[in-house]
Scaffold this motif. Sequence first.
Motif, short mmCIF file in Angstrom:
data_model
loop_
_atom_site.label_atom_id
_atom_site.label_comp_id
_atom_site.label_asym_id
_atom_site.label_seq_id
_atom_site.Cartn_x
_atom_site.Cartn_y
_atom_site.Cartn_z
N GLU A 142 0.84 -1.32 0.02
CA GLU A 142 0.18 -0.09 0.06
C GLU A 142 0.93 1.19 0.07
O GLU A 142 0.63 2.18 -0.67
CB GLU A 142 -0.75 -0.05 1.07
CG GLU A 142 -1.88 1.16 1.29
CD GLU A 142 -3.06 1.02 2.48
OE1 GLU A 142 -3.38 2.08 2.55
OE2 GLU A 142 -2.77 0.18 2.96
N ALA A 143 1.80 1.31 0.74
CA ALA A 143 2.84 2.21 0.92
C ALA A 143 3.50 2.68 -0.61
O ALA A 143 3.54 3.89 -0.90
CB ALA A 143 3.77 2.34 1.87
N THR A 144 3.90 1.86 -1.11
CA THR A 144 4.63 1.61 -2.27
C THR A 144 3.81 2.24 -3.51
O THR A 144 3.95 3.03 -4.08
CB THR A 144 5.47 0.62 -2.75
OG1 THR A 144 6.25 0.22 -1.76
CG2 THR A 144 6.22 0.63 -4.16
N ALA A 145 2.43 1.78 -3.39
CA ALA A 145 1.48 1.93 -4.31
C ALA A 145 1.10 3.56 -4.41
O ALA A 145 0.98 4.02 -5.38
CB ALA A 145 0.21 0.95 -4.29
N ALA A 146 1.05 4.09 -2.89
CA ALA A 146 0.90 5.51 -2.85
C ALA A 146 1.92 6.50 -3.88
O ALA A 146 1.72 7.28 -4.20
CB ALA A 146 0.87 5.95 -1.46
N PHE A 147 3.25 5.72 -3.69
CA PHE A 147 4.21 6.64 -4.40
C PHE A 147 4.17 6.69 -5.97
O PHE A 147 4.48 7.49 -6.47
CB PHE A 147 5.81 6.05 -3.99
CG PHE A 147 6.15 6.32 -2.73
CD1 PHE A 147 6.56 7.63 -2.43
CD2 PHE A 147 6.02 5.69 -1.49
CE1 PHE A 147 6.85 8.52 -1.15
CE2 PHE A 147 6.71 6.07 -0.25
CZ PHE A 147 7.15 7.13 -0.11
N VAL A 148 3.23 5.47 -6.09
CA VAL A 148 2.98 5.92 -8.01
C VAL A 148 2.12 7.03 -8.24
O VAL A 148 2.32 7.66 -8.99
CB VAL A 148 2.26 4.24 -8.23
CG1 VAL A 148 1.91 4.37 -9.66
CG2 VAL A 148 3.14 3.23 -8.05
N TYR A 149 1.10 7.21 -7.32
CA TYR A 149 0.25 8.37 -7.60
C TYR A 149 1.39 9.53 -7.44
O TYR A 149 1.14 10.68 -8.07
CB TYR A 149 -0.81 8.31 -6.70
CG TYR A 149 -1.71 9.93 -6.82
CD1 TYR A 149 -2.24 10.21 -7.61
CD2 TYR A 149 -1.58 10.66 -5.33
CE1 TYR A 149 -2.89 11.41 -7.64
CE2 TYR A 149 -2.14 11.97 -5.40
CZ TYR A 149 -2.69 12.35 -6.69
OH TYR A 149 -3.38 13.51 -6.84
#
Length: 387
Positions: free
Chosen positions: A231-238
């Motif tokens: 979830e944390a890594t995915a937030a960095f995609v945005y």
Amino acid sequence: MVAVLVFFALNGVVFGSWASRVPALAEQIGAAEGALGLALLGASVGMIAAALITGGLAAAYGARLVLGVSTLASAAAVPLLGLAPSPLALGLALVALGACVGAFDVAMNIAAVTVIRSTGRPLMPVFHAAFSFGGLIGAAGAALAVTTGLRPFGHLAIVGVVVALVLLVFARQVPNEARPVAEEVEVRGPAPVRRPVLWLLAGVALFSAVAEGASADWSALFAADYRGMGEATAAFVYGAFSIAMAITRLFGEWAQRRVGGHRLLVFGALLGGGGLVLTAATPVTWVTFLGFGLAGVGLAYMFPIALDLAAASGRRADGTGGERELSFVTAIAYSGFLAGPPLIGGIAHLSDLAVALGVAGVIACVIAPTALAARAAGRRESETAGV
């Protein structure tokens, strides 16, 4: 110029603040996803309605007055979201906030056009960079509010107070375009709805809104569910998409001077659309970051340049005008934010999210021929007017 930059940033702060508290607002009203989705449509409905009339109001009373009133109204409306007890109440509050922010948005863009004309500098992307950074600030403030346990009403009330205070400091510094001379008022020209060039520029803004909304709304979910990121890594995609867009807009004046508005639309559309297609087609983590970063770079100039060209197409002989044209294009663009999420969600439901993002990439690429058609339509209008 500084005052207009501040108002663009304020608009971004308001948007980033309430949009980041949607999960808390959903919990507050006890709404399932379907009911919450309907409530969230209220913001787009309000924005479209306000955009349709704000250009005329700014032409009659000046952008400074309309901007001041709409900013103050936005500051008063945003805390109301934190008081909504039901999906219906939240939807109505969002209609009110959307109308205030929509008028705010159109008025600040009209003020930006005044600065552009007075300085002779293509600054519209730079102004929109201020909006992007304001959105990041609003999101960061929302994250701080969550970590400190501040409920949505308290957080959004603070945002409203800050916006009102900044308004008091900078309101009188907003430039007001000179009123047109009497002869020019008599000859207003054809209504925007009758001008092909404006429909084409509105198409550019509309397709951009769909692609930008798909990137913003679905990037983190796509990274987590389809690329196996935490979830944390995915937030960095945005974050990669948002920061790439914000930084790219800072170089908008330089790019527009050297490449030209229509060419930037073409190159940006192909780059941004290609980034989304690359992301959808390649199941590799680093490509996901790269693809959304390219989408942010490519889409950065679409909306601001479309508005800049729309205002320029309505400029009168005495140097004034363009309010109605800019308002028209903005209203059409807002419909993209209204229709985009259910469109992408529907495609994802029928197939999967990778296919839906690929479709969003194709929609972005369609901006390229639309921009070329807009340039041709504008030339035909100029030749006809010269006859």
